[in-house]
Scaffold this active site. Sequence first.
Site, short mmCIF file in Angstrom:
data_model
loop_
_atom_site.label_atom_id
_atom_site.label_comp_id
_atom_site.label_asym_id
_atom_site.label_seq_id
_atom_site.Cartn_x
_atom_site.Cartn_y
_atom_site.Cartn_z
N ARG A 116 -10.30 48.24 10.03
CA ARG A 116 -11.16 47.40 9.20
C ARG A 116 -12.37 48.26 8.84
O ARG A 116 -13.17 48.61 9.70
CB ARG A 116 -11.57 46.14 9.98
N HIS A 143 -7.71 43.12 0.93
CA HIS A 143 -7.67 42.37 2.20
C HIS A 143 -6.29 41.71 2.32
O HIS A 143 -6.14 40.49 2.24
CB HIS A 143 -8.77 41.30 2.20
N GLN A 146 -5.41 38.82 4.91
CA GLN A 146 -5.96 37.53 4.51
C GLN A 146 -5.05 36.85 3.50
O GLN A 146 -4.75 35.65 3.60
CB GLN A 146 -7.36 37.71 3.92
N ASP A 238 -15.26 32.47 -2.10
CA ASP A 238 -15.68 33.45 -1.11
C ASP A 238 -17.18 33.68 -1.28
O ASP A 238 -17.76 33.28 -2.29
CB ASP A 238 -14.90 34.76 -1.31
N CYS A 278 -11.94 32.15 2.81
CA CYS A 278 -11.54 33.10 3.85
C CYS A 278 -12.51 33.15 5.02
O CYS A 278 -12.17 33.70 6.07
CB CYS A 278 -11.35 34.49 3.25
N ARG A 306 -4.25 33.34 10.06
CA ARG A 306 -4.46 34.78 10.22
C ARG A 306 -3.71 35.28 11.46
O ARG A 306 -3.12 36.37 11.44
CB ARG A 306 -5.96 35.09 10.36
#
Length: 318
Positions: A116, A143, A146, A238, A278, A306
């Site tokens: 990450r 991502h 996600q 987001d 998210c 997730r």
Amino acid sequence: MQDVVQEELAASLKGRDFLMVGDYTPQEIRYLIDLAIDLKRKQKSGEAYQPLAGKTLGMIFEKSSTRTRVSFEVGIYQLGGQGLFLSGNDLQIGRGEPILDTAQVLSRYLDGIMIRTFAHRNVVELARGATIPVINGLSDLSHPCQAMADYQTILEHKGTFEGVKLAYVGDGNNVVHSLMMGAAKLGVDISIATPEGYEPDASLVQQSKDYAKETGAKIHICRDPKEAVAEADFIYSDVWASMGQEAEQKERELAFADYQVNEALVKYAKQDYKFLHCLPAHRGEEVSEGVIDGKHSIIFDQAENRLHAQKAIMAAIM
């Protein structure tokens, strides 16, 4: 015949990297989503499934995280393996060691790597040097984990991807890049509303439109949030300023002032629409409290997935 196809898909995934949703075929993506749903069922029923017994996952974090760290660490444990947290400050990468050297060394110790990070080139370089699977836990460009959880959530709530419209309102960031590619691969129509200057990456928009030729998905980019959410089954939001963009917060608040998902905007969607985010969320900025905490919100189903989506990725490629 179906079993043979599933076996072929399973075999094709072993040892692969998971860097971008677009790297996978529609059939492979659907296989991973179905596997995630099955692993979720197993976990809920208490059925042990540990195909990664004795395996280790190195988890490199150059960006802090709640959901990514906990879901990967718990996920590898539930699959029978062990996760090793590696802070960017603890690794020699932070002191100038070439990523290729780090990749080759870690490949001698581990069975998989999750990273990450900020720059997507770091993910690509790590995968280029590693001889074990590398998973993109987040980069500034993409991502993908996600998006896999998001589409698992959509499938669980709708039962199909056919005829589904997903609307995204906000910044054209890494999340929307992966959502867009996933929509194109799965045949989901996606409509994205962003202010001028905050559009998704043009090359990834074109890639997604190329992918969509196979599935018939519609990729629509616009300025007007009302146009984007019209008759939408799902509305996605987001944060306006992602990690690393804190200095732009005030500037972005002005640019995105008309892009809040609120009670007035959602009236343009279908009556039974569902809200996605998210997380983490800033209530009162990109989304109103009434929407994110209301009856249409499925953000915690989404967050839970997730765990299951990433377990499916690890189980398939490791």
